[in-house]
Structure formats: C-alpha cells, structure tokens
Motif scaffolding. Structure first.
Motif, short mmCIF file in Angstrom:
data_model
loop_
_atom_site.label_atom_id
_atom_site.label_comp_id
_atom_site.label_asym_id
_atom_site.label_seq_id
_atom_site.Cartn_x
_atom_site.Cartn_y
_atom_site.Cartn_z
N LYS A 95 51.15 43.79 9.29
CA LYS A 95 49.71 44.00 9.18
C LYS A 95 48.92 42.72 9.48
CE LYS A 95 50.13 45.74 4.96
NZ LYS A 95 51.60 45.74 4.81
N LYS B 114 50.85 39.46 10.44
CA LYS B 114 51.63 38.49 11.20
C LYS B 114 52.54 39.21 12.20
CE LYS B 114 53.62 36.30 7.54
NZ LYS B 114 53.16 37.15 6.43
N LYS C 274 58.73 47.00 -1.45
CA LYS C 274 57.87 46.81 -0.26
C LYS C 274 57.99 48.05 0.60
CE LYS C 274 57.32 43.36 3.37
NZ LYS C 274 55.87 43.25 3.44
P1 ADP Z 1 53.73 43.38 6.37
O1 ADP Z 1 55.13 43.63 6.86
O2 ADP Z 1 53.62 43.53 4.88
O3 ADP Z 1 52.69 44.16 7.11
P2 ADP Z 1 53.16 40.82 7.71
O4 ADP Z 1 52.18 41.29 8.71
O5 ADP Z 1 52.88 39.55 7.01
O6 ADP Z 1 53.44 41.84 6.53
O7 ADP Z 1 54.53 40.73 8.49
C1 ADP Z 1 55.44 39.72 8.33
C2 ADP Z 1 56.81 40.31 8.11
O8 ADP Z 1 57.80 39.31 8.32
C3 ADP Z 1 57.01 40.84 6.69
O9 ADP Z 1 57.60 42.10 6.75
C4 ADP Z 1 57.96 39.82 6.05
O10 ADP Z 1 58.80 40.42 5.10
C5 ADP Z 1 58.73 39.30 7.25
N1 ADP Z 1 59.21 37.93 7.11
C6 ADP Z 1 58.54 36.89 6.55
N2 ADP Z 1 59.27 35.77 6.61
C7 ADP Z 1 60.43 36.08 7.24
C8 ADP Z 1 61.60 35.34 7.60
N3 ADP Z 1 61.70 34.04 7.35
N4 ADP Z 1 62.61 36.00 8.21
C9 ADP Z 1 62.50 37.34 8.48
N5 ADP Z 1 61.43 38.07 8.19
C10 ADP Z 1 60.40 37.47 7.57
#
Ligand code: ADP
Ligand code: UDP
Length: 237
Positions: A11, A13, A123
């Motif tokens: 959402k 990143k 999650k």
């Molecule tokens: P969401 O998935 O809640 O929409 P984001 O848009 O922030 O959130 O997406 C980032 C995704 O990357 C998240 O699902 C998170 O769990 C994942 N993530 C964050 N850090 C890492 C990492 N070091 N290695 C693998 N996946 C990661």
C-alpha cells in the motif's frame, strides 16, 4: 547495486530484488492508505520523508543493540535492506489508549496504559488484520514459541528506546506497529518505523503528528511528519 524485478507492491512501498540475493530495495512511495486500503491518497514528499525518517530510527535502534534489516539509504526514496522471510504478524505496543483499542473496549482516547499494552495482529487486510494471541500464532505455524518471545521482548525494547527519543523532542510515543522476519537463523526487525505506523503526539498540546491526520482529515499530514523529523534531528535533505 542494481535494482531488479519487482517482488511485491504494497500500500505504501514497493519491494525490488537486487543483484545480491540477500538484499532488497524498499521504495517508499507517496501513496498513503488507511482503513485496510479503503481510503487512499498521494501525498507529496511522503516517500522521501518516510524513507529518511525510517533510516534514522533504524540506525538509532541498531545503536541500542536491536538487530534490524536496515542496510543503507540508496536514494531519496529508496533503502537497501536484508531480504527477510517475513512473519505475517504485526506487533503493537501502546503507551496511551488510541485507535482500535478505544473502539474495541469502549475506553477514552488519551488514558495512560500501565503497563504498556502489547497486542499481536494477523497481517491480513482482507480479514481486517484480526487480533490474535500467541497460541494462534504457534498453532497455525506463523511463528515458533521462541520467535513469539523474541518479537515481544524486542518490541518492548524498541518502546523503551523510542519513547525516550521522542520525549527528548517534546513528543509522546502513543503506540506503534512493528514487523519481524527471519534472516539466516536470526529474527530481525523489518519493514519500517515512520509516522505512518505509529502515533505521536505533542507532549504539551497533544496535537496529533502522525497518520491520524490523514485518517481523520486533519490536513497537514506530511508537514506534521516533517515537524517530527525536525524535532528529532532527522536529516531530510
Ligand atoms: P503492506 O504490505 O502492508 O501494504 P507496504 O506497502 O509497506 O505494506 O509493503 C511493504 C511490504 O514489504 C510489506 O508486506 C512488508 O511485510 C514487506 N517487507 C518489509 N521489509 C521486508 C524485508 N526486509 N524483506 C522482505 N519483505 C519485507
Ligand atoms: N498500525 C499499522 N498498520 C496496521 C495497523 C496498525 O501501522 O495495519 C499502527 C497504527 O498506525 C497505530 C498502531 O499500529 O500506530 C495501533 O493501531 P490500531 O490497532 O489502533 O489501529 P488503527 O486505529 O490504526 O486502525
């Protein structure tokens, strides 16, 4: 380091592979969302501010002995991180009641919580991130007993370090969410720590300086994030 294929777009990143198998690039976008993705907007500069804010906080946590996935800043809106096998659990600590805990238990926003209160959530946006306990986490195989204990201990340690840091800038750390993942045999703090995933209030006025400004249409969202960054000494340029 070269940016490779997109691995996942969430959402806020986008996650990219790199030419190193154990490293990823996190791209912090300007997209913002609330209520499990039901409310969305583009906020100018948010990606840059959150990328640099996260780098600053992760470095502070490393200095305090907390192991994180953070490697280095790559650009204004990108960071290099260790590639984790994410635990699909959100760890929340609350120092003051706000948000979902008030609705769930009918408590007034703003009361101090003694002791600071810990909650796990699954999650899973489609199921509205239901609250789970450590038995669910172990029984469904989301994490082991040892990992559960580590996530909890580490989240409280982060609370101690960051409550003090925010206090030094005249702010209250109301609550926050963390995510962890496996790297080799270790459990590391992953994802991000930014005003998107925590609540921060001015200590005197209790003005909201976090994503509640977006959730509640208070305006000045990124301006508030920048104010928090300035008070902590986060270099943004
Ligand atoms: P969401 O998935 O809640 O929409 P984001 O848009 O922030 O959130 O997406 C980032 C995704 O990357 C998240 O699902 C998170 O769990 C994942 N993530 C964050 N850090 C890492 C990492 N070091 N290695 C693998 N996946 C990661
Ligand atoms: N949080 C988050 N992602 C989520 C759910 C919560 O970053 O998917 C953060 C939220 O910003 C707050 C804390 O976790 O700082 C506690 O959130 P709460 O359970 O009160 O839910 P909300 O009111 O944010 O829906």
């Amino acid at each position: 380091m070269k940016r490779g294929d997109q691995l996942y777009s969430g959402k806020a990143k986008t996650v990219f592979l790199t030419d190193e198998p154990n490293r990823l690039i996190l791209h912090f976008r300007n997209d913002t969302s609330a209520f499990d993705g039901e409310k969305t907007a583009q906020l100018d500069r948010k990606g840059l501010v959150n990328n640099k804010f996260n780098a600053f906080i992760m470095s502070k946590l490393e200095q305090a002995g907390i192991k994180t996935h953070f490697d280095r800043l790559k650009s204004d809106t990108e960071s290099v991180v260790k590639r984790l096998d994410m635990v699909p659990i959100e760890c929340v600590v609350r120092n003051i009641a706000a948000g979902s805990i008030c609705k769930r238990y009918g408590v007034v926003e703003g009361i101090d919580l003694h002791p600071p209160t810990f909650e796990f959530f699954l999650k899973d946006d489609a199921r509205h991130d239901p609250m789970v306990n450590e038995y669910h986490i172990r029984a469904f195989g989301w994490a082991s007993e040892e990992e559960v204990a580590q996530m909890k201990a580490s989240t409280f340690q982060v609370n101690t370090v960051l409550s003090e840091l925010f206090a030094s800038g005249g702010m209250l750390l109301v609550d926050f969410k963390l995510e962890f993942g496996r790297y080799g045999g270790e459990l590391l703090l992953g994802d991000e720590f930014t005003p998107d995933g925590c609540r921060i209030w001015d200590a005197e006025t209790r003005e909201k300086l976090d994503k509640d400004r977006f959730r509640r249409d208070l305006g000045g969202v990124v301006e508030a994030y920048e104010q928090v960054a300035a008070r902590l000494g986060v270099p943004l340029e």
